[in-house]
Structures are given as C-alpha cells and as structure tokens.
Design an enzyme around this catalytic site. Sequence first.
Site, short mmCIF file in Angstrom:
data_model
loop_
_atom_site.label_atom_id
_atom_site.label_comp_id
_atom_site.label_asym_id
_atom_site.label_seq_id
_atom_site.Cartn_x
_atom_site.Cartn_y
_atom_site.Cartn_z
N ASP A 94 35.05 19.56 -3.35
CA ASP A 94 35.10 19.67 -4.80
C ASP A 94 34.21 18.64 -5.48
OD1 ASP A 94 36.39 20.74 -7.24
OD2 ASP A 94 37.26 18.74 -7.37
N ASP A 119 32.17 21.69 -13.13
CA ASP A 119 33.49 21.71 -12.52
C ASP A 119 33.58 22.84 -11.51
OD1 ASP A 119 36.12 21.45 -11.88
OD2 ASP A 119 36.90 21.94 -13.87
#
Length: 464
Positions: free
Chosen positions: A346, A142
């Site tokens: 991301d 993440d």
Amino acid sequence: MASPFLLVIVLCSYYSIAHGGDKHSFIVVPRSSFEPEAACSTSTVKNQEPNRASVIAPLVHRHGPCAPSQSYNKPSFADTLRHNRARSNFILSRASKGNIVSSRKDGNASVPTYLGSFVDSLNYAVTVGIGTPPVSQVLLIDTGSDLSWVQCAPCNVTSCYHQKDPLFDPRLSSTYAPVPCHTKACRRLIVDRYGQGCTDGGAYCAYFIQYGDGSRTTGVLSRETLTLAPGFDVKGLLFGCGRDQRQQDDRFDGLLGLGGAPESLVAQTSSVYGGAFSYCLPPVSSKPGFLSLGAPGNSTTGFVFTPLGRIGDELTSYVVRLIGISVGGKRLRVPATAYRGAMIIDSGQIVTRLQTTPYDALQQAFRKAMKAYPLLPPNPDRLDTCYNFTGYSNVTVPKIALTFSGGATVELDVPNGILLNNCLAFEESGPDIGLGIIGNVNQRTLEVLYDVGRSQVGFRSGAC
C-alpha cells in the site's frame, strides 16, 4: 595516528567478523542521509525508462518542502505513528472477523476482509488539472481508495476546509456533468460502499467516503475531464464533486483513487493504460518521485515480479505473498508456515506490519547487527527498535531484503527504506495466519508496478 584509509579497513573487518563475513551486506551511511533538506531538491527523477507508453507525473511527500500546498501544522512522529497504528488496526480487526480461505492456484492467500475508503492512507501528492479549461489541483494519491474527488465551489467555510488552490467550480467547466440518480454508475457506487443515495431532490447521485482518521467527504458523483500532463487527458472520468468535507489541516485539494475497484482511476483508464500503474516514493521528503499510468511495455529491464492477489471478493486492495526475509545477507530462520498470511502492499501505510514469527526473527537479527549503537528504552510514542545515534557521524546499517512468491527478492534502500526517525520501520501485526501490510517506508526508491492486467506486481530498484 592511523590513516583514514586504515580506519575504514578496521571498521569493515569488525563487521566482517561479527556478522558472518559478508561485509557487502552492511552499508556505512552518514547521519545526514537520514534527514531531508530544508528546500526541495531540483534533481530530476533518475533511471526513468525511455519511450514508455505511459503518462508520468511528479510525486511529492505531503509534508515535505516539495509539496505545493503546505500543511498548517506538520504532525509529530508520535501523532503520525498513532494514525498509522489506528489505520492498520482497523484493517486487522476487519480481517479477524473472517477466516483465511484456501490459497488460489497462484499461491496468493485470500482473506475475507475489506480495505479502502474507510482507512486513511494519504501521504503523497500529485498536481493535475480538472475541467475544461483545466484548473490545477493538488491531489493525494491513495491505493487504498477508489473514487477520486475534489472540493467543489460554491462551498463555505463550515462545509469545506481551507485549501491553497482555488476551489474547482463546475459551473465554469464546459465538460462537467453530474451523474443522474438511478443510473448504473450510481447503483454500482452503492454496491461498492461509496453510495449515499440521491441528492438535489432525487435528481443526482450522491457519494460518501469516510476515512480511518475520522475525515470524510460527501457530494455529487460527476463526470469530468482530468488532465494528467500536457496532452494526456482522461475524458468523462467518474469522480466526486465534494460539497461537505471534514479533513485535517492539509490544504490539499482532494484525492486520486488508485485502488482496484471500478470507480478508481486505474480501472477507468484500463482501456488506455491496460490497468497498470507505478510509482516511486523518494527516499526523503525533499526529493521528488513519480506516478506513472501504464506499464513499461516490452521492456521490463530491472524489474522482479511476484503474483498479484486479492482479499476475498474485495477489489480495492493489492495483495502479495511474502516468503522470506534476509538481514545482513543472512536468511532468517522462519518456517514457511509463518508466512501463510496475506500482505497488502500500500502507498499510504507508513510502517510495515509483520506477523509475529517473522517480526520476532527480524527484530532479533536487526538488533544483533546494530548492537554497536545504544538502543532506546521502550516508549509507546515510538517504534520498539529505536537507536540513539548522537555523537555518530556515520552509521553502519545492515541490508534487509524481502523475498516474495515466485522468487522476487527486493533489497530495501539503506538507510531510508529501513529506518524511520532512527527506528526500525517494522511493527508486529499479530498471529502468523493473519493479515500484514507492507508500508511505504520499505518502498522508498523502488518503482512499484501494479500490473493488474497481468496479475503481477513488479519492483525496480533505484528508480528515484
């Protein structure tokens, strides 16, 4: 009857006439290339740089056949899209509470908003070892979070969700150490919004993280040895030993935080790996990719680079500036002012969110290029540019290229870096001045290098 060779010539001639004559900007792909295989591919990652001063771990999709821990229920595309929209809407709503401040000298916009521990960006996983002796754990990567964590024993079914692997038991590790309360590390945790005060009668530091989908983890801030690969250990890693978790039915063991704040794996290993890491997300879930800590060294062959920015004083997120988009070899006619909003890049956001003007231009150009195929009617459970490819053995897809500040131009993989469930993998984010997000579909097959030490992001095509 026309020969197969003649048929190909006619098809290419049609697209040459209809789309400005650049036949190399369209690729004919079989429909089978859109879908993953039922079993994990045994192929190895291609084009890895030899003699890299880094550690490399296999990276797999959380719901694909390569994942060592399978979910109980794979979510539908509609559910996935709802989670993705909720997550990105949270980011955009936080951004709307402030004003975009003046650009930095390197040309990257700075937006006073926050991203990180409060959003769900959990899509790809790696297998690592925790403790001494190491216990194998499957962790979701993440880039939107910082503090890594695993579920820790003892933990009953009401406090922890079921996972495939044995829980990490700190009592069986010779290198485990809980972090005392009232220490510098504990105070920093509160500053970075992960702190929960003290636990165990005030003896140890507590952490708390909540994600955009409502899942959360609470436990003791601790230090432990992390084994990334044989012979590559991170000693004294600051991480969360989870005692109370609320998660969806994933069966994964925890999270590996790759954000930019001091608690992240990237920051904690910066003295060894220079604050650099990269990953390659595979084109389909039945193939492997990789996660690599460390930069390629002196060899950056094949990479194009753009400056790395930040969002205000928030350290977690990685920001780049988009300055142009091409579809089918043609640059979209979009004014430079339409790209003034920042773009977060991301690993967890699935679909790219573009500001209004660039998105409208992209959608119109893509629909024009794909006019040979039936466009599906609007539906809130899918994206707004979706096609019915039933009856087509091959599909001709236009290339899409993104150009970033500094001139770095990146061609997206065709078809899996452009299409998701037969839909254009882009959505509108809002006003041009606002925040956008580059999703992981667009990143497929690229090695994306986050080089914090050199304040740049690199892209290398065809890496996995």
